[in-house]
Design a protein around this motif. Structure first.
Motif, PDB file in Angstrom:
ATOM      1  N   THR A 274       0.832  -1.211   0.000  1.00  0.00           N
ATOM      2  CA  THR A 274       0.000   0.000   0.000  1.00  0.00           C
ATOM      3  C   THR A 274       0.862   1.253   0.000  1.00  0.00           C
ATOM      4  OG1 THR A 274      -1.759  -1.166   1.198  1.00  0.00           O
ATOM      5  CG2 THR A 274      -1.803   1.227   1.248  1.00  0.00           C
ATOM      6  N   ALA A 275       1.904   1.266   0.832  1.00  0.00           N
ATOM      7  CA  ALA A 275       2.796   2.428   0.882  1.00  0.00           C
ATOM      8  C   ALA A 275       3.594   2.588  -0.402  1.00  0.00           C
ATOM      9  CB  ALA A 275       3.742   2.300   2.081  1.00  0.00           C
ATOM     10  N   VAL A 276       4.012   1.466  -1.000  1.00  0.00           N
ATOM     11  CA  VAL A 276       4.796   1.512  -2.242  1.00  0.00           C
ATOM     12  C   VAL A 276       3.977   2.125  -3.373  1.00  0.00           C
ATOM     13  CG1 VAL A 276       5.800   0.065  -4.052  1.00  0.00           C
ATOM     14  CG2 VAL A 276       6.380  -0.348  -1.671  1.00  0.00           C
ATOM     15  N   ARG A 277       2.707   1.803  -3.418  1.00  0.00           N
ATOM     16  CA  ARG A 277       1.870   2.340  -4.494  1.00  0.00           C
ATOM     17  C   ARG A 277       1.767   3.857  -4.428  1.00  0.00           C
ATOM     18  NH1 ARG A 277      -3.182  -2.020  -4.838  1.00  0.00           N
ATOM     19  NH2 ARG A 277      -1.882  -3.828  -5.420  1.00  0.00           N
ATOM     20  N   THR A 278       1.625   4.392  -3.230  1.00  0.00           N
ATOM     21  CA  THR A 278       1.548   5.845  -3.106  1.00  0.00           C
ATOM     22  C   THR A 278       2.911   6.487  -3.355  1.00  0.00           C
ATOM     23  OG1 THR A 278      -0.202   5.588  -1.459  1.00  0.00           O
ATOM     24  CG2 THR A 278       0.868   7.739  -1.587  1.00  0.00           C
ATOM     25  N   ALA A 279       3.960   5.896  -2.811  1.00  0.00           N
ATOM     26  CA  ALA A 279       5.307   6.445  -3.023  1.00  0.00           C
ATOM     27  C   ALA A 279       5.686   6.399  -4.498  1.00  0.00           C
ATOM     28  CB  ALA A 279       6.318   5.657  -2.189  1.00  0.00           C
ATOM     29  N   GLY A 280       5.355   5.308  -5.178  1.00  0.00           N
ATOM     30  CA  GLY A 280       5.668   5.212  -6.600  1.00  0.00           C
ATOM     31  C   GLY A 280       4.885   6.198  -7.434  1.00  0.00           C
ATOM     32  N   TYR A 318      15.211   3.850  -7.389  1.00  0.00           N
ATOM     33  CA  TYR A 318      14.557   2.545  -7.267  1.00  0.00           C
ATOM     34  C   TYR A 318      15.366   1.587  -6.398  1.00  0.00           C
ATOM     35  CZ  TYR A 318      11.136   4.063 -10.673  1.00  0.00           C
ATOM     36  OH  TYR A 318      10.118   4.746 -11.316  1.00  0.00           O
ATOM     37  N   GLY A 319      16.664   1.817  -6.301  1.00  0.00           N
ATOM     38  CA  GLY A 319      17.455   1.038  -5.351  1.00  0.00           C
ATOM     39  C   GLY A 319      17.053   1.339  -3.917  1.00  0.00           C
ATOM     40  N   GLY A 324      13.840   0.155   0.983  1.00  0.00           N
ATOM     41  CA  GLY A 324      12.734   0.486   1.876  1.00  0.00           C
ATOM     42  C   GLY A 324      11.720  -0.642   1.978  1.00  0.00           C
ATOM     43  N   VAL A 325      11.425  -1.291   0.861  1.00  0.00           N
ATOM     44  CA  VAL A 325      10.490  -2.430   0.871  1.00  0.00           C
ATOM     45  C   VAL A 325      11.049  -3.560   1.730  1.00  0.00           C
ATOM     46  CG1 VAL A 325       9.476  -4.233  -0.551  1.00  0.00           C
ATOM     47  CG2 VAL A 325       9.435  -1.863  -1.345  1.00  0.00           C
ATOM     48  N   PRO A 339       9.011   2.339   2.838  1.00  0.00           N
ATOM     49  CA  PRO A 339       8.931   2.526   1.380  1.00  0.00           C
ATOM     50  C   PRO A 339       9.061   3.973   0.924  1.00  0.00           C
ATOM     51  CG  PRO A 339       7.276   0.939   2.091  1.00  0.00           C
ATOM     52  CD  PRO A 339       7.868   1.528   3.323  1.00  0.00           C
ATOM     53  N   TRP A 340       8.925   4.907   1.850  1.00  0.00           N
ATOM     54  CA  TRP A 340       9.056   6.323   1.506  1.00  0.00           C
ATOM     55  C   TRP A 340      10.504   6.795   1.547  1.00  0.00           C
ATOM     56  CZ3 TRP A 340       5.133   9.358  -0.210  1.00  0.00           C
ATOM     57  CH2 TRP A 340       3.832   8.861  -0.077  1.00  0.00           C
TER      58      TRP A 340
END
Length: 360
Positions: A274-280, A318-319, A324-325, A339-340
């Motif tokens: 969920t956090a990755v989707r917003t950060a991306g 992206y690294g 973060g992931v 993830p942020w």
């Protein structure tokens, strides 16, 4: 709209479109080979591949558009700097903010669009893609039966001395169903083979004999027939499968992460996703603050450096996102924060670079 924003936008979108096409082509290549192989084996028409790509497009575009924005922004600013147009604009009284404002508008618009794609359109499209490919893998459209060769038909093996692909007529048919001790065998002088779409293969045999297995390995039951029909189901029954995270909308992920029945490790994965989707989705906004000052700061005559630097920025960004992931999945307290890392690092570096570029 004033002349300068129109000029910047007119330069930006052709390069942006070319980059999107390039990155989408690279991302689609692996899927294309897999879909093409599946379509060839199952006899599925070419439009089915296009329909699958249409469903997969939002998910791939969510990766391609941020990278394309960064490359396009740095390339056009590098070209303007190399041609001396930036210097002329600054000498004419245009500020750093006025020159770069159109690129900021585009970054904000892309981020809003990606929020919709990442949280809803992308997962729904990917779910439809997975559903179509799973169903296609369980279907049979036609059977390629060559003369004087064995062909696997589910639990059966079929041999024909001669075959006609257009009419399905067979001559010198031998059909065997292997077993642990001895299997069932059928011989026939002639026969016909017909494909039942999405179900299996129907065989109608004439003038032959069959041999049935017996509990006693030294005995068997046999008989003759004038006409015998065999149906071989080739489509496995559809079973409910567990959805991947990429197939779930963000609202579904949040619901699963709050469900007490969900395992703890899966909860962490759902929260991180969920956090990755917003950060991306917000990556174009971050790329604006990093890429624009870097594009303006390139030395004149350094052709190709804008593209190389943009690739370096993507590699670092992206690294950090992958890092973060990984941290979020290892520590529950960091699941929604780690993830942020890439966005925060990029924004801090971007503010420093922007302040430095604006002061020049």
């Amino acid at each position: 709209m004033p002349i300068l924003p129109r000029y910047i936008i007119r330069l930006f979108f052709p390069i942006f479109g070319a980059c999107v096409a390039l990155f989408l082509g690279v991302l689609m290549m692996n899927q294309f080979l897999r879909l093409f192989s599946l379509a060839m084996m199952k006899g599925i028409p070419a439009w089915w591949i296009l329909a699958c790509f249409a469903r997969l497009l939002p998910s791939l575009a969510a990766l391609a558009m941020p990278m394309s924005y960064l490359v396009a922004a740095m390339v056009i600013l590098g070209q303007l700097t190399d041609s001396g147009e930036i210097m002329a604009l600054r000498a004419s009284g245009f500020s750093y903010r006025e020159i770069t404002r159109p690129l900021l508008w585009i970054a904000v618009a892309l981020s809003v669009l990606l929020l919709i794609i990442n949280h809803k359109a992308g997962p729904e499209g990917y779910h439809s893609f997975k559903k179509r490919t799973t169903q296609a893998a369980q279907k049979v459209a036609h059977v390629e039966l060559g003369p004087r060769s064995f062909t696997e038909l589910g639990p059966w093996r079929l041999y024909a001395r001669d075959s006609d692909k257009e009419t399905g007529r067979l001559e010198g048919v031998y059909l065997v169903k292997p077993g642990k001790k001895q299997g069932m065998r059928i011989n026939a002088e002639t026969g016909t083979l017909n494909t039942v779409p999405e179900r299996g293969v129907s065989l109608e045999l004439f003038d032959g004999q069959f041999q049935l297995p017996n509990d006693d390995p030294e005995r068997f039951t046999s008989g003759r027939f004038e006409r015998y029909r065999v149906f071989v189901p080739l489509a496995a029954p559809l079973v409910e499968r567990q959805l991947d995270m990429q197939e779930m909308s963000t609202s579904r992920l949040r619901e699963k992460s709050r469900d007490p029945a969900t395992k703890e490790d899966r909860r962490l994965e759902y929260r991180v996703e969920t956090a990755v989707r917003t950060a991306g989705a917000l990556s174009p906004f971050v790329f604006f603050w990093v890429g624009v000052p870097l594009g303006l700061g390139l030395k004149r005559g350094a052709r190709g450096m804008d593209f190389a630097v943009s690739l370096g920025v993507m590699f670092v960004f992206y690294g950090l996102l992958v890092l973060g992931v990984s941290l979020g999945r290892q520590h529950a307290s960091l699941a929604s924060v780690a993830p942020w890392l890439s966005n925060c690092a990029g924004f801090v570096a971007g503010l420093w670079l922007t302040r430095r570029a604006a002061a020049q």
